[in-house]
Structures are given as structure tokens and as C-alpha cells.
Scaffold this motif. Sequence first.
Motif, mmCIF file in Angstrom:
data_model
loop_
_atom_site.group_PDB
_atom_site.id
_atom_site.type_symbol
_atom_site.label_atom_id
_atom_site.label_comp_id
_atom_site.label_asym_id
_atom_site.label_seq_id
_atom_site.Cartn_x
_atom_site.Cartn_y
_atom_site.Cartn_z
ATOM 1 N N ASN A 46 -10.396 6.555 -3.717
ATOM 2 C CA ASN A 46 -9.977 6.520 -4.819
ATOM 3 C C ASN A 46 -10.813 6.396 -6.174
ATOM 4 N N ASP B 250 -5.552 0.602 1.808
ATOM 5 C CA ASP B 250 -5.791 -0.913 1.321
ATOM 6 C C ASP B 250 -3.674 -1.033 0.720
ATOM 7 N N SER B 251 -3.724 -2.033 0.233
ATOM 8 C CA SER B 251 -2.724 -2.903 -0.476
ATOM 9 C C SER B 251 -2.587 -3.553 -1.144
ATOM 10 N N ARG C 197 2.754 -2.985 -5.934
ATOM 11 C CA ARG C 197 3.183 -2.112 -6.946
ATOM 12 C C ARG C 197 4.567 -1.616 -7.429
ATOM 13 N N CYS D 116 3.485 -3.396 -1.533
ATOM 14 C CA CYS D 116 2.947 -1.948 -0.733
ATOM 15 C C CYS D 116 1.512 -1.608 0.107
ATOM 16 N N ASN E 124 -1.431 1.252 1.149
ATOM 17 C CA ASN E 124 -1.769 2.592 0.789
ATOM 18 C C ASN E 124 -2.012 2.957 2.204
ATOM 19 N N ASN F 272 -2.114 11.022 0.046
ATOM 20 C CA ASN F 272 -1.858 9.061 0.287
ATOM 21 C C ASN F 272 -0.660 8.979 -0.294
ATOM 22 N N TRP G 120 2.210 5.485 -1.086
ATOM 23 C CA TRP G 120 2.363 3.592 -0.506
ATOM 24 C C TRP G 120 3.780 2.909 -0.595
#
Length: 830
Positions: free
Chosen positions: A38, A266-267, A270, A275, A277, A293, A295
Motif C-alpha cells: 500500500n 486490510d479492513s 470506505r 469494507c 481489502n 485489489n 474493497w
Amino acid sequence: MKNLLILSLLIISASVFAQTKVSGVIKDETGFPVSFANVIFKDSQEGTISDENGRFYLESDKTYQTVIFSFLGFTTKEIELTSRTTYNMEVVMEESADALDEVVVYSGKTSKKNNPALDMLRKIWENRRENGVKKFKQYQYDKYEKLEFDLNTIDSALIKSKVFKGMEFVFDQVDTSNVTGNTYLPIFINEAVSKVYGDNSLNQEKEVLQGNKNSGFENNQTLIAFVKDLYSEYDVYDNYLKFFDKAFTSPLSRTGIDVYNYVLQDSAYRDNKWCYNIVYYPRRKNELTFKGNFWVNDTTWAIKEINLKASKSANLNWVRDVYIEQDFDVLNDSTFLITRDYFMSDFSFRKKEEARGVYGKRTTLYNNYVFDIPKGKKYYTQQVDPYSFEIYNRPDDFWDINRMEKLSKDEKGVYKMLDTLKTVGRFKALYNIGATLASGYYEVNNLDIGPVFSIFGFNEAEGLRIRLGGRTYFGQNDPWRLEGFGAYGFKDDRFKYGISGKWLLDRKSRLTVFGGNRRDVEQTGASLTNSNDVLGRSLASSSLFSVGSNDRLSRINLSTIGFDIEPWKNFILRITGSYRTLKSATDTFSIDYKVLEDGVYTGKIKSELQQAEIQFGFMYTPGRKTSGYGVERTVINSGDFPSFYAGYSYGLKDIMGGDFEYKKIQALYTQPWNIGGIGRLLSTVEVGTTMGAVPISLLNPIPGNQTYFSAYNSFTQLDYYEFVSDTYASLHLEHNFGGRIFSRIPLLRKLDLREVVGFRAVYGTISQENIDLNASNIVYKAPEDVYWEWSVGVGNIFRVFRLDFNFRGNYLDMPDARNFGVTGVFGFSF
């Protein structure tokens, strides 16, 4: 250093609104690239991920002081920015012992068991139909689309090159791509505002254009059609996404588990929705896949954001990068609707980063969704006038109101720059060269000279043949067009010609009248389904090289007149009246036939045929998309739709000297098939019958192929007139695996070769009355035992050539039978 300094100054001067830019590579402590990490500006939601080589590029219109780098298993790293533009960063990330204790880090091929990302993927499949406009019976929305073509990788060498002498002002508009980090110069812009209506119960959709504005190459339909064809509609929820005639496996596909690795990374919230990721990347190289990627919402399992970037190793020609972004918004707690779609292609002859290329970009915005307002079936099927002067000449205040995304200062400047550029003589010359290569015609005032690729030919009747033609061309939407050619054969010392004209009388129904005359040498029987195209000419008549003697040629004098109409979209009705005379063009070929009176042979032989004919036909091409509204339109999705044709011909005896009365019925069905991850199949079925006794020139010879070129819908191992029929049925299959097999063979993988297989079969009969009428030197034989042949080929050789190895399946004991042959074909394909 001097070149880099000039380039940096250009980038800075042309980037007033791009306030922060960073690029570089991310590595671990051993120097190994960190893929799919990221990269995000601190205190923002603006970010990207690194590619498989750890490289990244990120820019924002806002000013940021810090950029954050993070990835599972590594300590998050923050780097302060000392300037608005920071290129060639080398970011070293350290492994985190704590993180390694708490999470499983997936690298290389991920496990298909106990992987939470795959559990979420299955939830996405289960809820697919519950998301988007497909959830409602009817829908409508506003749509804004911006298409752009840009020359990229602008450097000082290009700026100083002689090519751009006198056009240096164009480089004032240089900008930087926020996807690749390369500089680019816009050369074409098109904007369109539309209202879209759809009915899921009727499976119908209609787009009503409300405004269109462009600058750049707006007067050449070939180039514009090419741009538009890049962007066929797609749905990321589909199993396969079709671009450039290729089927890419979607990361949301039900077959994705076998194609991609998935990592839950990830979370976060959003837009007030929680969401997850998920990062994905290909399991194997050289396949048509993406990396990126997405979401996904934790309750509806609808996609909130997704980005897709074609893998560098994908077997794709002329395309260096493909990048897609889509954003979805929440209508209510259970429905997500697409609000933004961004598609970028980077075209280049070479895939190296420093190579110059061209960006093809589309930005589409969606707004004002309304549901469950029925319009009725007639609304979707009725024809409308495709042109309105007001739509293509909207004032500036219309665009200020209807643009969903304002143009930047740079984009506004591009319109002015392109309009100025078109007045520069040197640019016009370069443009004409490009247009000639694309269309095959060279433009001189209001006349196109060409096609330039058919100037030279050879056959046994004419020897070396020279042909030169032209057509009127005032613009892509001309309501009428004249076309003609002249040709000369050095062996027969004869001049040939052809002239035709057509006139569009009504744009709404596309009522068109046409007519013409041609005197030429032709290979009759080069196709099963007859055509009265007055300027048509097959490769068989003019190939420079052939297998054996290409002497079975006829001299033809053909005149036609007729009209066609399109009462419903993509459904064309045509009526054609024709008159032709035919006689042999060589001493070694005869079309002679016996003269009968009341069915009794008179003892006379005729060597020339005179025939009047009227033909009724229809063509249906569902899904065909066209560009333009003139007498000729450009098909922008060629090869993507099925085609149905049916025709009835009636031979007129004693009218204008016609020799025979007969009835002929013919039908043709062609269908392309995208077969998931194993390539693309093209199939064609033809059937027909001729009722009444007629000579060889009016029968249906099975189309052979004595050229060294592979020709679809012909039989490569047959000579011309080897089989003759009056009733026939044929099947042609050609499947391109797109490199699926060769990509798994280590020694062949890097060559990007593609496998092609073909199968061809035909059944036919010939009546005794036609055999009795024959007085030619052709012995009639029909393929009553189905004739078949097959082929295997290697395509994408040097990216432009395919070599086919053809094998005859039966009738091996016929005199001079060709049991094996090698043919090839040139072509540009993605």
C-alpha cells in the motif's frame, strides 16, 4: 543530466494542478521487491499499490507532506516529502516480528484452504445478482464519457526531433500519468453526454446521445472507431472481461480461484461502510490476467472499489499496460451502483518502460439513477435519426452544466492546442501518413486514392496486374459516395474498370440506393454465398503467388442497381437487380454449355453466358455497433457479434437476353464464441440450393484455395472447381487458444506464440440435369461423401504472422489431390 533537467522543467511547468507526485520502488531488507504494498498520502484516502516489481507512482491535486508505505508482515513506514515532486524513491521496508506472530503472510502461491479471502470471494458470487442496475426491472441514468488519446514518454530528444519542427508549442500541454508516471501529450479528446435507458425484463438497453464534442482526429472515422472499439462494455462481476478481442479472467470470476492468488490485506471504513481489502495477483505467467485489489462491503458483499492492471507477462501485442478503476456508491443498505469507471491502455511497439507509446483513456461517470419506470418494447426497437446538428454543436454553457467532472486547466488548453495544430502543414502531412496506413486510402482534397494495398496482382489471364482506385470523401458522414478503379493486365493487354455509387436517402430508415458497372477478370466460385458487390474482388483473382495453375478465370461484365433499408436496428433488407455476361478468360478453361430447346439438346454449344437476375436478401447482425450516420458507417466492434444472411435469387430468362430461369436459396450464419479461459472460436455454417438446370458459371463450386494465404471460408486443400454442386452445406471452425498451451512450455513461453486449430467440412450434390447441360472442360463431381480437412497453426510469429499446416481428410485418391499444404496470413492483432 541535461535531458533529465529539461524533462523535469517540462513536467513542472505543465502540472499546475498536480500538486504532489511520488514514484519509485519498494524493496525488503534483502533487496527483493515488495509487490502489492500500500502507498497512500497521509491523512487521505488517495493511494495505490506497488506492481509485481515493487514499482509505484502516485499523484494528487492536493499538497501532502507525508507518504505512508505498508504491507502485511512489514513495519509501516512514513516518509516526509521535501518537495511537491519526488521521483525514483527507493523505499526499504523492514519485517515486523509482531505482525508475523499475529497474521499469516501469503507470498507466491497462496493456499486454497483456510484462506479468508476466498471465503469472501464466494460471498461475492452468492450476492452477484443483488447488486447494481440488474436488481431492478427498469433503470435509467445520466452518463458522461471522456475519451482521450495521448502520445506518451515525452523526453527532450522527442521535443527536439525534426518530426516536431514548427510544432514545438504542443509540448506546452505535457502532463504526467498518475498510473504509470510517464509524461504524455494529448492528441485527441472526445466528450459525450447521454441518457441511458434499460429494461431487464426485455433484455434491452438504449443510449440517447444528448451532446458530443471533440477535437483532434474528428474527421477520420477509422481512427475514431479504433478508439471507441477499445472500450466495449464490461462488468467486473462477469467471469471474463473482453478487451482487444481477448478474454481476460476477472478477479471476481468463479474460476478465479484457479487463476489468481488472493490475500486479505486490510479492513476499514470506505464512505461510512465497513469494507475488506483483498489483493489479488496471477498464479501463472503469460496468461490473460490482472493484478490489483478491491474493497468489498462486509454485509452486502458488493464491490465498493476495484482496480485492475493487466499483468506484464500477459500474451498481448502492442499493449504495454491496461489499467482499470471502478468506484461504486451506496443507493441504500443493499444496493451498490457504479459511479465512476476509468480505463487506460498504453500502446507501444515495445514493452520496455523507456519506449514511446500512446495512451488510450476513457473516463465514464454515472449519475441520477432512476428505477422501475417502464418504456415499452417499441421504445427500444424503433429507429431514430442518428444525427442532430444541435447535439454535435452544443454551446459551452451546455458543457458547463452537464459535465459531471470539470475539465482541468490543462484539458481546456488541449482543445485550443489541437485546433491550432490542425492548421500546421507538417502535422497535416504526418496525419495523412497515419490515416493512409490505417484506412488504406490516401486523401487528396475530397478524393481518397486507394486501396494502396491492392495495387499489384497476378493471375494466368492477365499476368502482372496493376490496379488504382479512388472514392469521393468529403467527410465521414457523406450522404453519397462514388467509387471506382482502373486496372491493366500486361499479359492480356486489356484495360479493366469498375464504378459504383450509393446515396443515403433517409437517415432514420437508412434507405439507400446503389448501382454500378464492372468489367474485370474474376475467379467465380471463390465463395459459396453469392455476392453482387459490383466492386468486389477475391484474393483468388489477384494473388501474386499460387499453388498450381490459376487459370480457371472468367471475364465478367456486371451491372447492378438496387436499394436497401434498415427498418429495425441491425436488420437490413436488400433488393438487387443485376445483369452479367461471362466468358472464359483463358484458353485452358471453358464455361461452355449445351443449348437446349424444350429440354432437348440442339447440338449447339455456347461459350458465353448472359443472365439477368433479381435478388432479395436480408442481413441481421444483433449486437453490431457502428460509428457515423452517413451512407457508409464504420463497424466499431467487428468480430464481436453474430451475422445471419438469407437470400433468394431468381434468374430471368429472355429478359435483357437472359439465358436461364432458375431459383437460388442461400443462407449463412457466422458466430464468434469466447470460450472462457481457453480462447476464441469462430464458426460459420452455409447452406444453399439452386433449382433449375444451369451451367457451371451459375452453380456452386466448392471454394478452393490455390494461394499461399490462409483464407477463412475456403478449403485450403482443394483446387478451384475440384468439386461442383447445386446443393450444399458447409461448416467452418477456427479456434485460437491465445497462447494457453505454449505459455506452459518453458522454452516457448517468452515467444508469446499462439495456437490455432481449424476444421472444415462440406457436403454437396449435383443433379443429373446439370451434368447433362455441361459442355465445359470441368468434370462435375460433388462431395456426396462429406469432404473434410483440418489444420494446426502457430500464430503471433513476430506478432504479425501466422503459419498454418493443412491436412486433407479424405478423397485422397483423386487425381492431383493435395494432401498437405502450408499457408500463412499477415495481420495485426492484439
